[in-house]
Design a protein around this motif. Structure first.
Motif, mmCIF file in Angstrom:
data_model
loop_
_atom_site.group_PDB
_atom_site.id
_atom_site.type_symbol
_atom_site.label_atom_id
_atom_site.label_comp_id
_atom_site.label_asym_id
_atom_site.label_seq_id
_atom_site.Cartn_x
_atom_site.Cartn_y
_atom_site.Cartn_z
ATOM 1 N N ILE B 74 -19.154 -41.920 -5.647
ATOM 2 C CA ILE B 74 -19.139 -42.323 -7.177
ATOM 3 C C ILE B 74 -20.002 -41.102 -7.713
ATOM 4 O O ILE B 74 -19.513 -40.799 -9.013
ATOM 5 N N GLU B 75 -20.913 -40.459 -7.277
ATOM 6 C CA GLU B 75 -21.515 -39.583 -7.856
ATOM 7 C C GLU B 75 -20.727 -38.215 -8.191
ATOM 8 O O GLU B 75 -20.845 -37.475 -9.242
ATOM 9 N N ASP B 80 -18.866 -35.323 -15.465
ATOM 10 C CA ASP B 80 -20.177 -35.969 -16.495
ATOM 11 C C ASP B 80 -19.998 -37.360 -16.721
ATOM 12 O O ASP B 80 -20.661 -38.020 -17.499
ATOM 13 N N GLY B 81 -19.439 -37.921 -15.706
ATOM 14 C CA GLY B 81 -19.646 -39.115 -15.454
ATOM 15 C C GLY B 81 -18.653 -40.222 -16.552
ATOM 16 O O GLY B 81 -18.769 -41.130 -16.953
ATOM 17 N N ALA B 82 -17.427 -39.486 -16.980
ATOM 18 C CA ALA B 82 -16.819 -39.836 -17.954
ATOM 19 C C ALA B 82 -15.422 -40.013 -17.583
ATOM 20 O O ALA B 82 -14.462 -39.845 -18.469
ATOM 21 N N GLN B 86 -14.641 -44.841 -15.476
ATOM 22 C CA GLN B 86 -15.978 -45.369 -16.000
ATOM 23 C C GLN B 86 -16.069 -45.463 -17.574
ATOM 24 O O GLN B 86 -16.595 -46.574 -17.774
ATOM 25 N N GLU B 90 -17.517 -49.248 -19.015
ATOM 26 C CA GLU B 90 -18.413 -49.255 -20.214
ATOM 27 C C GLU B 90 -17.777 -49.958 -21.415
ATOM 28 O O GLU B 90 -18.234 -51.069 -21.765
ATOM 29 N N ILE B 105 -15.102 -49.251 -8.882
ATOM 30 C CA ILE B 105 -14.817 -48.150 -9.797
ATOM 31 C C ILE B 105 -13.918 -47.261 -8.924
ATOM 32 O O ILE B 105 -12.819 -46.705 -9.058
#
Ligand code: FES
Ligand code: FES
Lengths: 751, 152
Positions: B74-75, B80-82, B86, B90, B105
């Motif tokens: 997951i990291e 950019d975590g986008a 993801q 949100e 996810i």
């Protein structure tokens, strides 16, 4: 009464200490917070802190545990709203376990109920102090100053000052004593956050894998532990041999944790712990242990035999816990008598994060990091098992990967503490899933017997309800066999139907495993029986079940417990503020009936079922649509839930809780079951302890009653009506009545 | 023993018994804790990672199995975590406790890579191995559909 103290120069909270700016603490004076009784205006015990630093950053301490309800977001929203803070400049930090915060035990669906008002008071008084400080700075009258979105505005001139700039001035002012502080709350129309669907504060971290749960805690020099416990509750170690375990690479030590005497309460169960350099090595070492056990008194516990015993007890008279009219003569003279027996098994909590905790005992002090619903209970338990004063134990609360009541019991936290002392290093204990399923504090198994008399027109004239279950108190005290008023209030003594003759009884049962709170607790079996039986009566009377429920609920009224000779704790709330109001039950019933296509024809082997139930001060009605396959498998195309929980802080999180509760209700109804042979739990993991998965997920519609009534519970009340509504729907679809959970598909095959 | 693999795009040598499950190697030895333990037997999906782009259960995949392969947690799903999944998570406010969500996810991202426009049945089939005890399934299904839409 709420007392507010300016804490700015005290620096008492980690994360806030050392900040310059305004720090407010307050405590709530209330009979449910016994410490407050001892508090005087000078000896102040705060439960929440708010800090505003000179950059304008607002820090709010969340003192309740976050296990998925959104409370870590919801309560700070209330405070920030009254403060007129900009939510994007609010930081939430988690409180440690400490009595100075008041009650932190995050259970019973009561965080919003108990802390909504204190949060408003904290926010409003801080806002007024900022306004006063700005007035002082400008040399103007305070009545002309108004906080607006992180600024204070001088209304006549339009002059503004940022919260950060005025915070330093505010810190030097004294808070007016509460009898002189005239709090002005914002009108509801000006609320920015309360009532709005605000995303949870941890959302970003969660979806990026950065959120830290208990299982994720790492300390320098950390050792990892896995513990073999006796398969039978109350068993002890006779002998053990760790030779092979110690040969596993990474295994460093093997130590015994003494077993607590039963009932063991919050104390560790005891066992043999393997300490290693990583979790896997500890588990491997554990598999190679050779242990002989003395299984003790519960080795004969058999859940089938126990069930038969509970059912036999339910057939006999028990202790009377509610009594109105004359049930026996009314039954004898009824035109028609209906009776039924219901059964609900043991369940395990199965939060996705297993019990886990990290402890570091050094220099006779202990620091804990744990996913706990009950940080003060964890602190007290650790202090007791280590023989340390409370002040030498610190409990840091992480995020919880689900709780559902399991993480109110700190046995696993005490295990970590004991091990850290034994090995002289920080230790993380991580349960396996098998440990979690086999050593839980189980949801109570329960047998019930109901009887009713109907008049010729189908009206119910008498109601007899007997319930038999092991009490939660049996986990804490020997020789407890009867339920408490707090357990019996959950769907027995508060039966809301307008029936003239009612008697409720409770028969004895001894606990043979650890029994504990499980999301919505005794409301699960009691709502299952009461709401199923109402449906049985509707069919016996030849009436539409929704229509019949309306008749049963009768004219809107508030239950008069004194007249019924009932000790009704009302979930710790006053009956004046939170009466049991059948009008609100009727309200949610009508709302769900209107919105669920109730009455619309369905194909063969499909049906709808209804149930309505109040728990944790919230009123809920559910209508479930099922489709039963020829093979007996139950599908659930749709669930509608209507709820009245009074004032809603975060509507999106309320919806989420009820969506999730529907899924948990489905697990309880269709899948989950803990059975016991020779004192040993037969299930082990998600392979045989089944829970709902995505394939059963119905289209779920949540209908919320708009209300300004005081807030009720949200986390738990969604669960109880689901199982009976499913089973009532199965009856509508197939004509087969389910009286025991979980549903057995073999009994529903098309013939 | 040293086992070498690519982890989130970087070559990594892990000093551990090759029979160690990838899950515990990632969590306890490498120190990436986003990948979660839920059952240890491949029955819950909390530990889902990508191996060469496929979703696998890291609790039943050994370090030896992963040797020489490309593993993403997951990291490392997006710089950019986008990642669209993801972002959809949100937008739908999917998580409750959040504990199962990294696994959900990763499973969903692998599904969309293979089947960019999944049907409802595809979604159920791909996600049925991932348990969410908080019961966020409805929103997970909706978020996967949104993520698929966003990529159209
Ligand atoms: S932990 Fe790997 S599937 Fe459950
Ligand atoms: S969000 Fe809690 S287990 Fe899925």
């Amino acid at each position: 009464m709420t007392t507010i103290v300016n804490m700015s120069r005290r620096g008492v909270v980690k994360g806030i200490a050392g900040m310059t700016g305004l720090v407010l603490g307050f405590h709530v004076g209330s009979r449910i917070l016994p410490f407050a009784a001892a508090a005087t205006p000078t000896t102040f015990v705060p439960n929440v802190y708010l800090a505003i630093d000179e950059t304008g950053l607002v820090t709010i301490v969340a003192h309740r545990s976050e296990m998925g309800t959104g409370i870590r977001t919801g309560l700070p929203m209330v405070l920030a709203d009254e403060l007129e803070a900009d939510w994007t400049r609010v930081k939430v930090i988690q409180a440690q376990g400490d009595a100075k915060y008041g009650d932190q035990n995050t259970d019973g669906s009561r965080s919003v109920r108990q802390f909504y008002q204190p949060m408003r008071v904290a926010g409003a008084s801080a806002r007024q102090m900022l306004e006063a400080a700005a007035a002082h700075m400008w040399g103007v009258t305070v009545n002309d100053c108004r906080a607006r979105n992180h600024m204070v505005v001088h209304v006549p001139t339009g002059r503004q000052v940022a919260f950060g700039d005025v915070a330093k001035v505010a810190a030097t002012l004294e808070v007016p004593p509460d009898d002189r502080l005239e709090l002005r709350f914002k009108p509801a129309s000006e609320r920015r956050y309360v009532g709005k669907p605000i995303p949870i504060v941890d959302l970003n971290d969660i979806v990026r894998g950065k959120a830290i749960y208990g299982i994720d805690v790492v300390l320098p020099g950390l050792k990892y532990a896995s513990i073999e416990r006796c398969p039978v509750y109350g068993g002890t170690i006779s002998t053990f041999d760790a030779t092979e375990s110690l040969k596993v690479p990474g295994v460093e030590k093997v130590v015994a944790i003494p077993a607590a005497a039963i009932p063991s309460g919050f104390n560790p169960l005891g066992g043999i712990a393997v300490i290693a350099s990583n979790t896997w090595a500890a588990q491997q070492g554990r598999e190679r242990l050779k242990i002989t056990w003395d299984f003790g008194a519960n080795a004969s516990h058999d859940s089938d035999a126990y069930r038969a015993q509970l059912e036999a007890t339910a057939k006999q008279s028990g202790r009377v816990v509610r009594n109105q009219g004359s049930v026996d003569s009314a039954l004898a003279s009824a035109a028609r008598r209906v009776s039924a027996d219901y059964f609900v098994p043991y369940y395990a909590h199965a939060p996705m994060e297993v019990p886990t905790a990290t402890a570091n005992v050094a220099a006779n002090k202990c620091e804990i990091w744990a996913p706990t619903q009950f940080p003060q209970g964890a602190r007290a338990t650790v202090a007791a098992v280590l023989g340390l004063p409370l002040d030498d134990v610190t409990v840091n609360v992480t995020l919880l990967g689900g709780g559902f009541g399991r993480k109110s019991k700190p046995d696993y936290v005490a295990e970590a503490a004991v091990l850290s002392r034994l090995v002289g290093a920080p230790v993380k204990v991580t349960w396996t899933r098998e440990d979690e399923i086999r050593h839980d504090y189980y949801h109570a198994i329960c047998a019930q017997h109901l009887e009713a008399g109907l008049a010729a027109d189908g009206r119910a004239t008498s109601w007899l309800h007997r319930t038999v279950f092991p009490a939660i108190e049996s986990t804490f005290q020997p020789n407890i066999t009867y339920g408490s008023s707090g357990e019996l209030q959950q769907g027995v003594t508060d039966m809301p139907y307008a029936i003239e003759n009612v008697r409720c009884e409770n028969g004895p049962a001894a606990g043979q495993v650890r029994i504990g709170w499980y999301r919505s607790v005794y409301n699960i079996p009691h709502a299952f029986a009461v709401c199923s039986f109402a449906d049985e009566l509707a069919h016996a009377a030849g009436k539409d079940p929704v229509e019949y429920l309306r008749e049963l609920l009768g004219q809107p009224r508030k239950l008069d417990f004194a007249a019924m000779h009932v000790d009704y704790p009302n979930y710790g709330a006053s009956l004046d503020a939170y009466p049991v109001d059948t009008g609100r039950l009727r309200g949610v019933l009508d709302l769900v009936a209107r919105n669920s296509e109730w009455g619309r024809p369905l194909p063969p082997r499909q049906g709808r079922g209804v149930a309505v139930h109040r728990s944790f001060l919230t009123y809920v009605a559910a209508i479930v649509h099922v489709a039963v396959g020829d093979d007996g498998q139950v599908a659930i195309p749709r669930i509608d839930v209507a709820l009245d929980c009074g004032l809603v802080v975060n509507p999106d999180r309320v919806r989420a809780q009820f969506e999730g509760a529907a899924i948990m209700g489905i697990s309880n109804a269709l899948y989950s079951n803990i059975s016991i042979k020779q004192g040993r739990i037969e299930q082990s993991n998600f392979s045989d302890y089944q829970v709902a998965r995505t394939d059963i997920t119905p289209q779920t519609h949540i209908h919320i009653v708009e209300s300004s009534a005081p807030p009720g519970g949200v986390g738990e009340p969604g669960v109880p009506p689901i199982a009976p509504a499913i089973c009532n729907a199965i009856f509508a679809a197939t004509g087969r009545r389910i009286r025991a959970l979980p549903v057995d598909p073999a009994a529903l095959k098309a013939t | 023993m040293m086992v070498t693999l690519r982890l989130n795009g970087t070559r990594r040598s892990v000093d551990a018994d090759p029979q160690t499950p990838l899950l515990w190697a990632i969590r306890d030895i490498v120190g990436l804790t986003g990948t979660k333990f839920g059952c240890g037997i491949g029955a819950c999906g909390a530990c889902t990672v990508h191996m060469d782009g496929q979703a696998v259960r890291s609790c039943t995949t050994t370090l030896a199995d992963a040797e020489g392969h490309d593993v993403v947690t997951i990291e490392g799903l997006s710089p950019d975590g986008a990642h669209p999944v993801q972002r959809a998570w949100e937008a739908h406010n999917v998580p409750q406790c959040g504990y199962c969500q990294p696994g959900q996810i990763m499973q969903a991202a692998a599904l969309l890579k293979q089947t960019p426009h999944p049907t409802d049945q595809d979604i159920v089939a791909a996600m049925a191995g991932n348990i969410c005890r908080c019961g966020t399934y409805l929103r997970i299904q909706a978020a996967i559909k949104s993520a698929a839409e966003a990529e159209k």
